[in-house]
Design a protein around this motif. Sequence first.
Motif, mmCIF file in Angstrom:
data_model
loop_
_atom_site.group_PDB
_atom_site.id
_atom_site.type_symbol
_atom_site.label_atom_id
_atom_site.label_comp_id
_atom_site.label_asym_id
_atom_site.label_seq_id
_atom_site.Cartn_x
_atom_site.Cartn_y
_atom_site.Cartn_z
ATOM 1 N N THR A 138 101.745 92.686 19.732
ATOM 2 C CA THR A 138 101.335 91.752 20.786
ATOM 3 C C THR A 138 102.431 90.747 21.091
ATOM 4 O OG1 THR A 138 99.045 91.925 20.025
ATOM 5 C CG2 THR A 138 99.564 90.095 21.477
ATOM 6 N N LEU A 139 102.600 90.476 22.374
ATOM 7 C CA LEU A 139 103.474 89.401 22.848
ATOM 8 C C LEU A 139 102.627 88.430 23.651
ATOM 9 C CD1 LEU A 139 106.172 87.996 23.706
ATOM 10 C CD2 LEU A 139 106.278 89.649 25.576
ATOM 11 N N THR A 140 102.623 87.171 23.254
ATOM 12 C CA THR A 140 101.894 86.127 23.971
ATOM 13 C C THR A 140 102.880 85.045 24.384
ATOM 14 O OG1 THR A 140 99.891 86.528 22.684
ATOM 15 C CG2 THR A 140 100.028 84.438 23.847
ATOM 16 N N TYR A 141 102.731 84.566 25.617
ATOM 17 C CA TYR A 141 103.601 83.492 26.101
ATOM 18 C C TYR A 141 102.748 82.345 26.621
ATOM 19 C CZ TYR A 141 106.809 80.811 28.959
ATOM 20 O OH TYR A 141 107.532 79.792 29.507
ATOM 21 N N SER A 142 103.077 81.130 26.202
ATOM 22 C CA SER A 142 102.392 79.934 26.672
ATOM 23 C C SER A 142 103.304 79.179 27.637
ATOM 24 C CB SER A 142 102.019 79.033 25.492
ATOM 25 O OG SER A 142 101.542 77.793 25.962
ATOM 26 N N SER A 143 102.934 79.163 28.912
ATOM 27 C CA SER A 143 103.754 78.456 29.895
ATOM 28 C C SER A 143 103.610 76.944 29.788
ATOM 29 C CB SER A 143 103.379 78.907 31.316
ATOM 30 O OG SER A 143 102.012 78.650 31.571
ATOM 31 N N SER A 144 102.547 76.471 29.150
ATOM 32 C CA SER A 144 102.337 75.027 29.050
ATOM 33 C C SER A 144 103.257 74.377 28.025
ATOM 34 C CB SER A 144 100.879 74.729 28.698
ATOM 35 O OG SER A 144 100.548 75.308 27.455
ATOM 36 N N GLY A 146 105.840 76.584 26.300
ATOM 37 C CA GLY A 146 107.056 77.381 26.247
ATOM 38 C C GLY A 146 107.334 78.103 24.947
ATOM 39 N N TYR A 147 106.348 78.741 24.359
ATOM 40 C CA TYR A 147 106.633 79.509 23.151
ATOM 41 C C TYR A 147 106.181 80.954 23.306
ATOM 42 C CZ TYR A 147 101.713 79.501 21.692
ATOM 43 O OH TYR A 147 100.361 79.688 21.637
ATOM 44 N N PHE A 148 106.911 81.842 22.643
ATOM 45 C CA PHE A 148 106.539 83.244 22.538
ATOM 46 C C PHE A 148 105.958 83.484 21.152
ATOM 47 C CE2 PHE A 148 109.697 83.436 25.885
ATOM 48 C CZ PHE A 148 109.218 84.417 26.737
ATOM 49 N N GLU A 149 104.890 84.276 21.100
ATOM 50 C CA GLU A 149 104.302 84.637 19.821
ATOM 51 C C GLU A 149 104.306 86.159 19.697
ATOM 52 O OE1 GLU A 149 100.559 83.023 17.498
ATOM 53 O OE2 GLU A 149 99.930 84.477 19.006
ATOM 54 N N ASN A 172 102.257 87.338 11.861
ATOM 55 C CA ASN A 172 103.070 86.673 12.876
ATOM 56 C C ASN A 172 104.407 86.295 12.259
ATOM 57 O OD1 ASN A 172 100.070 85.838 13.215
ATOM 58 N ND2 ASN A 172 100.934 85.636 15.249
ATOM 59 N N PRO A 173 105.488 86.379 13.043
ATOM 60 C CA PRO A 173 106.753 85.883 12.513
ATOM 61 C C PRO A 173 106.690 84.378 12.336
ATOM 62 C CG PRO A 173 106.990 86.423 14.817
ATOM 63 C CD PRO A 173 105.631 86.903 14.402
ATOM 64 N N LEU A 174 107.175 83.892 11.232
ATOM 65 C CA LEU A 174 107.134 82.457 10.956
ATOM 66 C C LEU A 174 108.024 81.699 11.921
ATOM 67 C CD1 LEU A 174 107.267 82.522 7.052
ATOM 68 C CD2 LEU A 174 105.270 82.266 8.503
ATOM 69 N N SER A 175 107.602 80.488 12.266
ATOM 70 C CA SER A 175 108.351 79.707 13.242
ATOM 71 C C SER A 175 108.916 78.423 12.673
ATOM 72 C CB SER A 175 107.444 79.356 14.423
ATOM 73 O OG SER A 175 106.402 78.517 13.974
ATOM 74 N N GLY A 176 108.428 78.013 11.509
ATOM 75 C CA GLY A 176 108.890 76.748 10.957
ATOM 76 C C GLY A 176 108.247 75.545 11.613
ATOM 77 N N GLN A 177 107.188 75.775 12.417
ATOM 78 C CA GLN A 177 106.503 74.666 13.066
ATOM 79 C C GLN A 177 105.544 73.996 12.080
ATOM 80 O OE1 GLN A 177 107.490 73.849 16.082
ATOM 81 N NE2 GLN A 177 108.840 75.622 16.104
ATOM 82 N N GLY A 178 105.088 72.818 12.443
ATOM 83 C CA GLY A 178 104.174 72.086 11.585
ATOM 84 C C GLY A 178 102.757 72.630 11.651
ATOM 85 N N LEU A 179 101.896 72.103 10.815
ATOM 86 C CA LEU A 179 100.515 72.542 10.798
ATOM 87 C C LEU A 179 99.852 72.252 12.135
ATOM 88 C CD1 LEU A 179 99.390 71.342 7.249
ATOM 89 C CD2 LEU A 179 99.940 73.678 7.978
ATOM 90 N N GLY A 180 99.049 73.197 12.593
ATOM 91 C CA GLY A 180 98.341 73.016 13.847
ATOM 92 C C GLY A 180 99.148 73.396 15.068
ATOM 93 N N GLU A 181 100.424 73.707 14.894
ATOM 94 C CA GLU A 181 101.255 74.100 16.019
ATOM 95 C C GLU A 181 101.299 75.618 16.126
ATOM 96 O OE1 GLU A 181 105.029 72.229 16.340
ATOM 97 O OE2 GLU A 181 104.344 70.390 15.401
ATOM 98 N N SER A 183 102.302 79.504 16.124
ATOM 99 C CA SER A 183 103.090 80.226 15.131
ATOM 100 C C SER A 183 104.204 81.047 15.764
ATOM 101 C CB SER A 183 102.180 81.161 14.322
ATOM 102 O OG SER A 183 101.508 82.061 15.175
ATOM 103 N N GLY A 184 104.386 80.906 17.076
ATOM 104 C CA GLY A 184 105.399 81.695 17.763
ATOM 105 C C GLY A 184 106.765 81.041 17.771
ATOM 106 N N TRP A 185 107.656 81.640 18.550
ATOM 107 C CA TRP A 185 109.051 81.184 18.621
ATOM 108 C C TRP A 185 109.278 80.366 19.876
ATOM 109 C CZ3 TRP A 185 111.835 82.315 14.383
ATOM 110 C CH2 TRP A 185 111.437 83.390 13.600
ATOM 111 N N TYR A 186 109.920 79.215 19.726
ATOM 112 C CA TYR A 186 110.366 78.432 20.867
ATOM 113 C C TYR A 186 111.812 78.782 21.184
ATOM 114 C CZ TYR A 186 106.288 75.369 20.419
ATOM 115 O OH TYR A 186 105.023 74.867 20.374
#
Length: 226
Positions: A138-144, A146-149, A172-181, A183-186
Amino acid sequence: MRHLLACLAILAAFTANAQSMPYNPDSEPDGYIGVGDVLQVLSIFGSQFGIDSSLTCDYDGTPIEEFWGNVYNGDILIDSILVQYHTLDSAQVFIAGCPDPVWETVSYERAWTTTSSYTSSTTMLWTVYYGSFLREFTLTYSSSNGYFEFRIRDLEVSELNLDEVLGSNISNPLSGQGLGEPSGWYLPFPTDAASMDENGVHFENWNGFLSGATYVNILPYWHYAD
């Protein structure tokens, strides 16, 4: 002079109607729409109002960023995706009738090629049934924000109770984001964790059942849109 002022007033009225609210034609402001207000409109006559839609992004991304951006935009069409992975993990589990846990080790290796696809406004996924087990990439993109998951789902992991050792059947590939953020790539993607070459797409770090993966390889077969 009266004719000129009348023409200017008509022009101001049409220009004001073309503006988006909360446009205020009283530029001075004195509570009246006078000659000064009309002249102010004339000073910007012919210019674009609002957001300049001609502005474009000039960011030069890495091959993996460029590829998946073109996939999401529809410039690249994926025919199928070969997904390969091997994961090795151990955990303490309980055997029925025994009060003490025992160590169980699972070596899990699979390779599958997608046969179906689905696209929505935010998500693109490619699927296949491996026997009776559903698998998805799966590829998900959030335009609000700007991250790909990127996500791999393997229902065999849960239906054979391998979740007890391997963890969730969704990785999911790890992103290094904080909790609640998310899990995709910016953008920009971490260069030491995601790459793409002639052998496919590689993510070095995953969570879920692929957290102990020795390798994960994603090889898309694709063509440019007409």
